[in-house]
Design an enzyme around this catalytic site. Structure first.
Site, PDB file in Angstrom:
ATOM      1  NE  ARG A  90      47.065  36.374  33.880  1.00 41.31           N
ATOM      2  CZ  ARG A  90      46.073  36.980  34.492  1.00 41.31           C
ATOM      3  NH1 ARG A  90      46.240  37.417  35.737  1.00 41.31           N
ATOM      4  NH2 ARG A  90      44.925  37.190  33.895  1.00 41.31           N
TER       5      ARG A  90
ATOM      6  CD  GLU B 104      40.017  44.163  34.871  1.00 46.52           C
ATOM      7  OE1 GLU B 104      39.632  45.070  35.649  1.00 46.52           O
ATOM      8  OE2 GLU B 104      41.061  43.507  35.057  1.00 46.52           O
TER       9      GLU B 104
ATOM     10  CB  THR C  37      45.904  49.842  32.862  1.00 50.44           C
ATOM     11  OG1 THR C  37      46.570  49.116  33.897  1.00 50.44           O
ATOM     12  CG2 THR C  37      44.412  49.580  32.943  1.00 50.44           C
TER      13      THR C  37
ATOM     14  CG  ASP D 234      41.893  45.486  38.285  1.00 54.60           C
ATOM     15  OD1 ASP D 234      40.686  45.543  37.991  1.00 54.60           O
ATOM     16  OD2 ASP D 234      42.686  44.708  37.723  1.00 54.60           O
TER      17      ASP D 234
ATOM     18  CG  ASP E  25      44.695  44.451  35.016  1.00 54.62           C
ATOM     19  OD1 ASP E  25      45.721  45.148  35.015  1.00 54.62           O
ATOM     20  OD2 ASP E  25      44.468  43.578  35.875  1.00 54.62           O
TER      21      ASP E  25
ATOM     22  NE  ARG F 114      43.534  29.161  46.414  1.00 48.38           N
ATOM     23  CZ  ARG F 114      43.259  30.241  45.675  1.00 48.38           C
ATOM     24  NH1 ARG F 114      44.247  30.959  45.161  1.00 48.38           N
ATOM     25  NH2 ARG F 114      42.006  30.599  45.437  1.00 48.38           N
TER      26      ARG F 114
ATOM     27  CE  LYS G   2      47.015  41.694  37.523  1.00 48.78           C
ATOM     28  NZ  LYS G   2      45.894  41.260  36.666  1.00 48.78           N
TER      29      LYS G   2
END
Length: 405
Positions: free
Chosen positions: A230, A194, A250, A119, A226, A135, A246
């Site tokens: 989190r 995706e 999928t 991925d 996917d 960030r 993950k």
């Protein structure tokens, strides 16, 4: 105008002879086998082969596309040309019609056996949004992001066909402000819209696949979700990348759209600055004009555009093999979340709700920060096809079910 077929095909349905995607289907009491979508029907290629209507090298009487995918580009092109011939020439109608089955009467299965799963992280909009969320005081893009297609290896054994229930995963997560982690069901379950391509022809170990050889190895494209936990992902990704956040599920769509069907959808990708290293240089424009649509419980929440993806499929394949890792039949390469510059073009809940700070309001008046049990996520896509037609990818869908005890 579109190429005329004697099979009834909706003008905007996307399943005309310009598409002819391949899949695996079965009916009650029958073995799975290969079919091609035309209109709202499935053309039984195993039966066509048995009747001598298409070349038979034991490709199609199988519960997987792998045998046909490994046959290579010449075989793919020959079969595609033959299908167009028999579906557009009225003289073949009486011979072919008995092998057409309404798609409503079949079960669509996982189209191929997945060898490895990679991925990528190829949308600049998604990468920048993610950087701003996690960030906020730093540059949103990592220093290497515009130098190479970043990716991770996923788990091939949990790539499921569209419609497979998605069980909410459990694992370790640490709530902000808490000194110790806890264990339990993910509280921040997400989707990622995706597009993925699947390899057909292997490559030799120790030798990379150049961007110009993409068509020689890649069979076609599917939609991919996917699924992402989190909170599990944030705690475990210190310092390595995704793992249990993950690997639980999928989902991929049922039909594999051939590379040849997407030639009219190729467009120039975004300008890459700085210029990539020579092994990533691509002579042809390999952006794809795909229009995605994401629905939660039947309500559209996002319309991402794949044409904005920074790294292209040939570049992804070249990078994944440049260290000499051999390509295998059934290797699956996903694009990473497809997101655009606008809020209604974001391809995951992390972005749509800005990590829960701006809950997404659905049309029924409810809101979501992340997915709840019972939610159904559907991803669709279409692209321009030959002769002014549309090429559809169908859809990939999954419903979230509670954690199992």
């Amino acid at each position: 105008m579109t190429t005329d077929s004697w099979v009834e095909v909706s003008a905007d349905g996307g399943y005309g002879v310009e598409n002819l995607p391949y899949g695996i289907f079965s009916r009650p009491g029958e073995l799975p086998r290969v079919g091609a979508a035309i209109g709202d029907q499935v053309l039984d290629l195993a039966a066509m082969s048995a009747a001598g209507m298409v070349e038979d090298r034991r490709y199609f009487a199988s519960g997987s596309l792998n045998a046909f995918m490994v046959a290579g580009r010449a075989a793919w092109a020959a079969n595609r040309a033959r299908l167009v011939e028999v579906l557009t020439d009225e003289s073949y109608r009486d011979q072919v019609e008995p092998h057409l089955i309404p798609v409503a009467d079949v079960e669509l299965l996982r189209p191929f056996e997945v060898a490895d799963y990679v991925d990528f992280y190829s949308s600049e909009h998604h990468a920048r949004n993610t950087g701003r969320i996690f960030r906020p005081r730093d540059e949103p893009l990592p220093s290497n992001w515009k130098r190479l297609p970043i990716g991770y290896h996923g788990r091939a054994g949990t790539v499921y066909p569209s419609g497979t229930p998605v069980i909410r995963p459990s694992g370790q997560r640490r709530t902000p402000g808490e000194p110790e982690p806890s264990f339990g069901p993910s509280q921040r379950l997400d989707f990622e819209a995706e597009v993925a391509f699947v390899a057909g022809v292997p490559s030799a170990a120790g030798r990379g696949v150049p961007t110009g050889a993409f068509r020689e190895h890649v069979f076609g494209f599917v939609l991919l979700n996917d699924w992402s936990a989190r909170d599990l992902q944030a705690w475990e990704s210190r310092p390595l990348g995704p793992f249990l956040g993950k690997s639980f599920a999928t989902s991929i769509s049922s039909w594999v759209v051939p590379v040849a069907a997407l030639e009219p959808a190729r467009v120039p990708p975004p300008v890459q600055d700085p210029a990539p290293l020579p092994y990533l240089h691509c002579e042809e424009p390999w952006g794809l004009d795909l229009h995605l649509e994401v629905l939660i419980n039947g309500q559209v929440v996002s319309r991402p555009r794949f044409a904005s993806m920074y790294w292209t499929p040939p570049q992804q394949l070249a990078h994944a093999t440049v260290n000499g890792a051999p390509l295998r039949t059934g290797d699956l390469f996903a694009s990473g979340t497809v997101s655009g510059p606008e809020r209604d073009q974001r391809g995951c809940m992390l972005e749509l709700s800005w990590n829960g700070q701006e809950p997404l309001e659905l049309g029924d008046g409810t809101t979501r920060s992340f997915l709840e049990d019972g939610d159904t996520v559907t991803i669709r896509a279409q692209a321009p096809g030959a002769s002014g037609s549309r090429v559809t990818f169908g859809e990939v869908t999954g419903t979230v079910h509670p954690t199992r005890a």
